[in-house]
Design an enzyme around this catalytic site. Sequence first.
Site, PDB file in Angstrom:
ATOM      1  N   HIS A   1      11.411   1.821   0.961  1.00 47.41           N
ATOM      2  CA  HIS A   1      10.493   1.538   2.076  1.00 47.41           C
ATOM      3  C   HIS A   1      10.723   2.437   3.287  1.00 47.41           C
ATOM      4  CE1 HIS A   1       8.137  -1.715   0.502  1.00 47.41           C
ATOM      5  NE2 HIS A   1       9.193  -2.428   0.175  1.00 47.41           N
TER       6      HIS A   1
ATOM      7  N   ASP B   1       8.420   1.457  -4.515  1.00 43.86           N
ATOM      8  CA  ASP B   1       8.251   1.159  -3.091  1.00 43.86           C
ATOM      9  C   ASP B   1       9.091   2.117  -2.260  1.00 43.86           C
ATOM     10  OD1 ASP B   1       6.409  -0.770  -3.675  1.00 43.86           O
ATOM     11  OD2 ASP B   1       7.515  -2.443  -2.785  1.00 43.86           O
TER      12      ASP B   1
ATOM     13  N   ASN C   1       4.225  -1.257  -6.022  1.00 46.64           N
ATOM     14  CA  ASN C   1       2.929  -1.733  -5.545  1.00 46.64           C
ATOM     15  C   ASN C   1       2.507  -1.044  -4.245  1.00 46.64           C
ATOM     16  OD1 ASN C   1       5.092  -3.546  -4.442  1.00 46.64           O
ATOM     17  ND2 ASN C   1       3.381  -4.423  -3.305  1.00 46.64           N
ATOM     18  N   HIS C   2       3.471  -0.588  -3.439  1.00 53.18           N
ATOM     19  CA  HIS C   2       3.100   0.105  -2.209  1.00 53.18           C
ATOM     20  C   HIS C   2       2.565   1.507  -2.491  1.00 53.18           C
ATOM     21  CE1 HIS C   2       4.271  -2.622   1.147  1.00 53.18           C
ATOM     22  NE2 HIS C   2       4.861  -3.231   0.132  1.00 53.18           N
TER      23      HIS C   2
END
Length: 239
Positions: free
Chosen positions: A24, A51, A77-78
């Site tokens: 992230h 991610d 998913n990001h």
Amino acid sequence: MTTPYIHRYTKNKAGRDFAVGDIHGSFSALEAALKYIGFDETIDRLFSVGDLVDRGPESEDADEWLSRPWFHAVRGNHEQMAIDAVKGFFDPHNYMANGGAWFMALPKIHQGCIADMFSVLPFAIEVETEAGLVGIVHANSPVANWADLRDALTGHNGEAFQMMCLWDRNRIQSEDQSGVEGVRAVIVGHTPLKRAAVLGNVYHIDTGAVFRDGYFTFINLATLEMIPAMPKKLEWSEA
């Protein structure tokens, strides 16, 4: 552009292989953590559970990390949200609320280049080790037997199985201990925990490095040893 499904890596005969939880956009923190565990870029390999971007301050560094020959990632998913936002398949306001403001602020041509880069990330990675095959997906294995995964991802309902790889939390939410057959271990992220957890042979290693009081968890794919070591009690993150 050919859509990837599974990438396979042969045994690392020279060094060690590690998987790491969700990044992230916290690449400086990851770099410091790699120094702490004595990661050797000349012989070791690092596998990301996906991610790479959003929420953290260094999401634009993902392309540079993906160019490093020892760094490999599955799609999270990001990454998928960024791909879908460019295609008009995902509400940009929803994406921004989930950490994608940095992406939506970029020029359209730059967004397209990043989406293209994410589009070649596989839904799963397989790594050969001396003790057997280790699988990596972002959220959860959509099949009970790893040998069925390729057919599931490419078959008639392939898109549904792909989305399960990216989004599914059923195993961790129900604390399902059944595991996945046909593979030594499956490594996943997606759901931030206070401590890493093992359910059957599925290792959940997202310990919320981007959040306050979070940190990176690594797993040695040859030994399945956690760094930091995993406690027995399952603990959820408050993030």
